[in-house]
Enzyme design. Structure first.
Site, short mmCIF file in Angstrom:
data_model
loop_
_atom_site.label_atom_id
_atom_site.label_comp_id
_atom_site.label_asym_id
_atom_site.label_seq_id
_atom_site.Cartn_x
_atom_site.Cartn_y
_atom_site.Cartn_z
N ASP A 160 43.24 39.47 32.28
CA ASP A 160 44.28 40.48 32.53
C ASP A 160 44.85 40.29 33.93
OD1 ASP A 160 45.87 42.66 32.27
OD2 ASP A 160 44.28 44.15 32.28
N ASP A 219 48.78 38.38 35.24
CA ASP A 219 49.84 38.97 36.08
C ASP A 219 50.18 38.01 37.22
OD1 ASP A 219 49.87 41.43 34.66
OD2 ASP A 219 50.22 42.54 36.52
N LYS A 263 32.43 33.88 36.82
CA LYS A 263 31.81 34.15 38.12
C LYS A 263 30.29 34.15 37.91
CE LYS A 263 32.23 35.52 42.51
NZ LYS A 263 32.71 34.62 43.56
N TYR A 310 36.23 46.07 28.81
CA TYR A 310 37.26 46.78 28.06
C TYR A 310 36.75 47.50 26.82
CZ TYR A 310 41.01 45.00 30.95
OH TYR A 310 41.85 44.75 31.99
N ASP A 323 37.53 33.69 41.71
CA ASP A 323 38.20 33.82 43.02
C ASP A 323 38.90 32.51 43.39
OD1 ASP A 323 35.58 32.92 43.00
OD2 ASP A 323 35.08 33.64 45.01
#
Ligand code: NAI
Length: 337
Positions: free
Chosen positions: A227, A231, A170, A123, A203
């Site tokens: 982010d 959601d 990850k 970002y 994941d």
């Protein structure tokens, strides 16, 4: 009295901002806590009208306020919220997900919070072209990772629920960047022996949010993963229309819904204002703690319980299974406060 800067935003932003203003004015009239609101422009509309998505007057007014409420903006979000988070060093993005009775949640025993690092990762916008390729720099520092890890452990301590922090990354693929983040969290975990610490690949976390969301307490993760996962966690407990967020720094904080400008439903008076109103609840908590103002905290709790008591009666907006318009739903809340 608290000075509140309010970015009214794009898409459904102006509609849910009217709802927020109405609730803040009602809090003043009925609960005797005054908010002095300054409406500000930022986002796609501001860009079109002034040539700047984040005009200087908006930045100055935010800096002079006690806290900022921000409705969603549209395609220029990266030039508004990502810039503000970095400019004001709002390093902790706090996104709670809790199942409430009569909400379309996957289960009724979910109570978790995502603590998302808010200033680094992909970002920072450091992208460029090299010949045939496009390159993005992913920046993850030890200092920012330790700072957010500490925030997550303190959150788990204060919540006093499962006393667990799950570090999501990850590092099996991104060994250097995610490896650094995982190690920073592991190092900080040693200062909190009373808190259970676990690591999870992003994941697997996405899957477990569906499979066993009740197992999570505090999730700490990097900017992009946070982010996306927030959601998902919002949907798991009922939808984006019920999901608030806080962007917190050491001296200032900005509160906004998790969702975006929802252009598909803008101008129809059907958006759910709850995520923005629950962001006001988070603002009251933060202002109350910062200023040692227990009344402010109580007002926030009252607002939250009013929203959920209303939903319990079956009065809901369309996104969560009802048929109320934005303005009718807001009126019910202001009547009941
Ligand atoms: P979105 O979050 O705006 O909408 C996703 C879906 O959720 C849509 O179907 C929408 O109708 C629904 N939804 C969202 N909020 C709702 C509410 N309060 N009540 C009922 N339904 C609701 O995501 P999308 O469509 O990907 O993005 C739209 C715009 O928002 C884009 O321009 C994007 O850049 C911007 N955006 C801005 C953000 C910010 O200001 N922080 C964050 C995310 C997106």
């Amino acid at each position: 009295m608290y000075k509140i800067s309010l970015i009214t935003g794009d898409g459904i932003g102006p509609e849910i901002s009217e709802s927020a203003i109405s609730v803040l004015n009602t809090i003043h009239d009925k609960l005797d806590l005054k908010f002095d609101i300054t409406k500000l422009s930022a986002g796609d509309n501001a860009l079109e009208q002034t040539g700047k998505a984040l005009p200087d007057e908006t930045i100055n007014a935010i800096k002079q306020s006690d806290a900022c409420l921000k409705a969603p903006v549209g395609e220029s979000a990266v030039d508004v919220i990502v810039v503000l988070r970095r400019m004001l060093d709002l390093y902790a993005n706090i996104r709670p997900a809790k199942s409430y009775p009569h909400m379309p949640a996957l289960r009724d025993d979910i109570d978790m919070v995502i603590v998302r690092e808010n200033t680094e990762d992909l970002y920072t916008g450091k992208e460029f072209r090299v010949g045939d390729s496009a390159v993005a720099l992913r920046i993850i520092s030890v200092s920012a990772s330790k700072r957010i890890a500490k925030y997550a452990f303190e959150t788990a301590k204060q919540r006093n629920l499962k006393k667990k922090v799950t570090c999501v990354h990850k590092s099996n693929v991104m060994r250097i960047t995610d490896g650094l983040f995982a190690k920073a969290c592991t190092d900080v975990s040693k200062d909190y022996p009373e808190i259970v610490f676990e690591e999870m690949y992003v994941d697997a976390c996405a899957m477990n949010l569906i499979r066993q969301p009740q197992e999570f307490d505090v999730v700490v993760t990097t900017n992009l993963y946070g982010d996306i996962l927030s959601d998902e966690s919002s949907q798991v407990v009922g939808g984006l229309g019920m999901a608030p967020a806080a962007n917190i720094g050491d001296n200032f904080a900005l509160f906004e819904p998790v969702h975006g400008a929802a252009f598909d439903i803008a101008g129809q008076n059907i958006a759910n204002p709850s995520s923005f109103l629950l962001s006001i609840k988070m603002m009251c908590d933060w202002l109350g703690v910062k200023n040692n103002d227990s009344k402010c905290i109580e007002v926030g709790e009252k607002l939250e319980s009013t929203i959920f008591d209303l939903v319990k009666t079956g009065i809901k907006t369309k996104d969560i299974g009802g048929d109320m318009s934005t303005s009718e739903f807001t009126k019910q809340i202001t009547d009941n406060l």
